[in-house]
Design a protein around this motif. Structure first.
Motif, PDB file in Angstrom:
ATOM      1  N   GLU A  79       0.830  -1.208   0.000  1.00 56.32           N
ATOM      2  CA  GLU A  79       0.000   0.000   0.000  1.00 56.32           C
ATOM      3  C   GLU A  79       0.866   1.262   0.000  1.00 56.32           C
ATOM      4  N   SER A  80       2.008   1.241   0.693  1.00 56.59           N
ATOM      5  CA  SER A  80       2.888   2.408   0.706  1.00 56.59           C
ATOM      6  C   SER A  80       3.578   2.597  -0.635  1.00 56.59           C
ATOM      7  N   ILE A  81       3.970   1.498  -1.276  1.00 55.78           N
ATOM      8  CA  ILE A  81       4.601   1.579  -2.596  1.00 55.78           C
ATOM      9  C   ILE A  81       3.614   2.147  -3.617  1.00 55.78           C
ATOM     10  N   VAL A  82       2.367   1.660  -3.556  1.00 59.29           N
ATOM     11  CA  VAL A  82       1.328   2.171  -4.463  1.00 59.29           C
ATOM     12  C   VAL A  82       1.080   3.651  -4.196  1.00 59.29           C
ATOM     13  N   PHE A  83       1.083   4.036  -2.912  1.00 57.87           N
ATOM     14  CA  PHE A  83       0.853   5.442  -2.574  1.00 57.87           C
ATOM     15  C   PHE A  83       1.956   6.340  -3.132  1.00 57.87           C
ATOM     16  N   LEU A  84       3.213   5.903  -3.045  1.00 51.30           N
ATOM     17  CA  LEU A  84       4.316   6.708  -3.559  1.00 51.30           C
ATOM     18  C   LEU A  84       4.259   6.831  -5.078  1.00 51.30           C
ATOM     19  N   ILE A  85       3.721   5.812  -5.748  1.00 54.05           N
ATOM     20  CA  ILE A  85       3.646   5.838  -7.216  1.00 54.05           C
ATOM     21  C   ILE A  85       2.441   6.646  -7.695  1.00 54.05           C
ATOM     22  N   TYR A  86       1.272   6.401  -7.080  1.00 49.95           N
ATOM     23  CA  TYR A  86       0.025   7.010  -7.557  1.00 49.95           C
ATOM     24  C   TYR A  86      -0.505   8.114  -6.643  1.00 49.95           C
ATOM     25  N   ASN A  87       0.182   8.353  -5.508  1.00 49.43           N
ATOM     26  CA  ASN A  87      -0.248   9.365  -4.538  1.00 49.43           C
ATOM     27  C   ASN A  87      -1.666   9.083  -4.035  1.00 49.43           C
ATOM     28  N   HIS A  88      -2.008   7.826  -3.945  1.00 50.33           N
ATOM     29  CA  HIS A  88      -3.336   7.451  -3.460  1.00 50.33           C
ATOM     30  C   HIS A  88      -3.288   5.992  -2.993  1.00 50.33           C
ATOM     31  N   TYR A  89      -3.896   5.733  -1.849  1.00 49.80           N
ATOM     32  CA  TYR A  89      -3.961   4.372  -1.338  1.00 49.80           C
ATOM     33  C   TYR A  89      -5.007   3.573  -2.103  1.00 49.80           C
ATOM     34  N   ILE A  90      -4.604   2.381  -2.524  1.00 52.64           N
ATOM     35  CA  ILE A  90      -5.540   1.432  -3.116  1.00 52.64           C
ATOM     36  C   ILE A  90      -5.562   0.215  -2.204  1.00 52.64           C
ATOM     37  N   LEU A  91      -6.591   0.134  -1.371  1.00 54.27           N
ATOM     38  CA  LEU A  91      -6.638  -0.920  -0.380  1.00 54.27           C
ATOM     39  C   LEU A  91      -7.080  -2.240  -1.007  1.00 54.27           C
ATOM     40  N   ILE A  92      -6.262  -3.265  -0.807  1.00 54.87           N
ATOM     41  CA  ILE A  92      -6.628  -4.631  -1.165  1.00 54.87           C
ATOM     42  C   ILE A  92      -6.865  -5.338   0.166  1.00 54.87           C
ATOM     43  N   TRP A  93      -8.109  -5.640   0.456  1.00 52.81           N
ATOM     44  CA  TRP A  93      -8.492  -6.067   1.800  1.00 52.81           C
ATOM     45  C   TRP A  93      -7.721  -7.264   2.322  1.00 52.81           C
ATOM     46  N   PRO A  94      -7.471  -8.317   1.535  1.00 51.15           N
ATOM     47  CA  PRO A  94      -6.672  -9.424   2.084  1.00 51.15           C
ATOM     48  C   PRO A  94      -5.282  -8.976   2.530  1.00 51.15           C
ATOM     49  N   ILE A  95      -4.609  -8.124   1.713  1.00 52.54           N
ATOM     50  CA  ILE A  95      -3.282  -7.629   2.068  1.00 52.54           C
ATOM     51  C   ILE A  95      -3.365  -6.711   3.276  1.00 52.54           C
ATOM     52  N   PHE A  96      -4.414  -5.882   3.304  1.00 56.77           N
ATOM     53  CA  PHE A  96      -4.616  -4.972   4.430  1.00 56.77           C
ATOM     54  C   PHE A  96      -4.728  -5.741   5.744  1.00 56.77           C
ATOM     55  N   LEU A  97      -5.549  -6.785   5.755  1.00 58.76           N
ATOM     56  CA  LEU A  97      -5.732  -7.578   6.964  1.00 58.76           C
ATOM     57  C   LEU A  97      -4.454  -8.328   7.333  1.00 58.76           C
ATOM     58  N   ILE A  98      -3.748  -8.835   6.315  1.00 61.76           N
ATOM     59  CA  ILE A  98      -2.491  -9.555   6.576  1.00 61.76           C
ATOM     60  C   ILE A  98      -1.487  -8.631   7.245  1.00 61.76           C
ATOM     61  N   HIS A  99      -1.384  -7.388   6.756  1.00 63.24           N
ATOM     62  CA  HIS A  99      -0.414  -6.449   7.324  1.00 63.24           C
ATOM     63  C   HIS A  99      -0.763  -6.089   8.773  1.00 63.24           C
ATOM     64  N   VAL A 100      -2.035  -5.975   9.064  1.00 59.56           N
ATOM     65  CA  VAL A 100      -2.433  -5.698  10.444  1.00 59.56           C
ATOM     66  C   VAL A 100      -1.947  -6.809  11.365  1.00 59.56           C
ATOM     67  N   PHE A 101      -2.145  -8.058  10.952  1.00 56.06           N
ATOM     68  CA  PHE A 101      -1.709  -9.193  11.773  1.00 56.06           C
ATOM     69  C   PHE A 101      -0.185  -9.303  11.811  1.00 56.06           C
ATOM     70  N   VAL A 102       0.489  -9.006  10.688  1.00 55.66           N
ATOM     71  CA  VAL A 102       1.957  -9.078  10.650  1.00 55.66           C
ATOM     72  C   VAL A 102       2.554  -8.043  11.588  1.00 55.66           C
ATOM     73  N   TYR A 103       2.013  -6.818  11.566  1.00 56.37           N
ATOM     74  CA  TYR A 103       2.536  -5.767  12.448  1.00 56.37           C
ATOM     75  C   TYR A 103       2.259  -6.112  13.914  1.00 56.37           C
ATOM     76  N   ALA A 104       1.088  -6.671  14.180  1.00 58.47           N
ATOM     77  CA  ALA A 104       0.789  -7.107  15.557  1.00 58.47           C
ATOM     78  C   ALA A 104       1.747  -8.220  15.979  1.00 58.47           C
ATOM     79  N   TYR A 105       2.090  -9.087  15.039  1.00 56.96           N
ATOM     80  CA  TYR A 105       3.043 -10.174  15.324  1.00 56.96           C
ATOM     81  C   TYR A 105       4.419  -9.606  15.679  1.00 56.96           C
ATOM     82  N   PHE A 106       4.862  -8.567  14.970  1.00 64.41           N
ATOM     83  CA  PHE A 106       6.155  -7.960  15.263  1.00 64.41           C
ATOM     84  C   PHE A 106       6.135  -7.210  16.603  1.00 64.41           C
ATOM     85  N   ILE A 107       4.990  -6.654  16.946  1.00 62.31           N
ATOM     86  CA  ILE A 107       4.871  -6.038  18.279  1.00 62.31           C
ATOM     87  C   ILE A 107       5.123  -7.089  19.361  1.00 62.31           C
ATOM     88  N   LYS A 108       4.536  -8.277  19.178  1.00 62.89           N
ATOM     89  CA  LYS A 108       4.740  -9.366  20.137  1.00 62.89           C
ATOM     90  C   LYS A 108       6.205  -9.812  20.152  1.00 62.89           C
TER      91      LYS A 108
END
Length: 228
Positions: A79-108
């Protein structure tokens, strides 16, 4: 220059290691907040930070295990790479949810590292209480002042380090720079205090050592005279 033990006292290095783990936890928490609230006005610096942190994690991963190899692909900030290229977030829900869990995993992961490091080195957990205050204040400020997470983090950092309660910086990059300066100054002031304290204690110990050596010499001289 890359060896911190050349210019930081050993005790300060142990504290900085603890702070490092807690800062990484706070960064990943902010990533989750910005994924959920993407309409913030300071998305660009967060997107850049997200890419930088992802690259750092990718360089430090051990790719001998398949878990870390899979984790590497899940960590890519699409999502950040897409934002830097197109200056707009394009949310892909499966990736969005995966990143939330991945970041929570790194917090742990970083919390477990913090706890293990603290217990192994016999350090106190006062530092986590300190960051808990900053963390709770960050959330309360963001809600009460209705500001973006980055603005709330700048405000809390300034208030915590006695620099005021204003938002320093008009742009996202300026705010990240302000955060770096605020916490950098806080750490350096701690280093200065630790260095001065260590110097005073060292000087005191050296004086005691000289007095002890003098007394031992006198005692040795008396023993020799007594033997004669």
């Amino acid at each position: 220059m890359l060896n911190p033990s050349e210019y930081f006292p050993e005790q300060e290095l142990e504290t900085l290691k603890q702070v490092y783990y807690l800062i990484m936890m706070l960064i990943f928490f902010n990533f989750i907040i910005y994924l959920i609230v993407i309409e913030g006005k300071d998305v660009l610096p967060i997107a850049i930070l997200q890419i930088v942190v992802s690259l750092y994690i990718a360089l430090t991963l051990d790719y001998s295990s398949w878990n870390n190899r899979i984790l590497f692909f899940l960590l890519v900030p699409y999502e950040s790479i897409v934002f830097l290229i197109y200056n707009h977030y394009i949310l892909i829900w499966p990736i969005f949810l995966i990143h939330v869990f991945v970041y929570a995993y790194f917090i742990k992961i970083y919390f477990d590292k913090f706890r293990k490091y603290t217990e192994t080195n016999g350090l106190g957990i006062a530092i986590i209480l300190l960051f808990a205050i900053v963390f709770v204040s960050f959330i309360v400020t963001s809600i009460a002042e209705t500001v973006d997470p980055l603005d709330a983090l700048v405000m809390v950092s300034n208030a915590f380090t006695s620099n005021g309660y204003a938002i320093l910086g008009n742009t996202g990059i300026g705010k990240l720079t302000a955060l770096t300066l605020v916490w950098g100054g806080y750490i350096i002031s701690g280093v200065g205090t630790a260095t001065l304290t260590a110097a005073i204690i060292l000087k005191h110990n050296q004086k005691q050592q000289k007095e002890m050596n003098k007394r031992l010499d006198e005692l040795e001289s008396l023993i020799k005279d007594n033997q004669k």
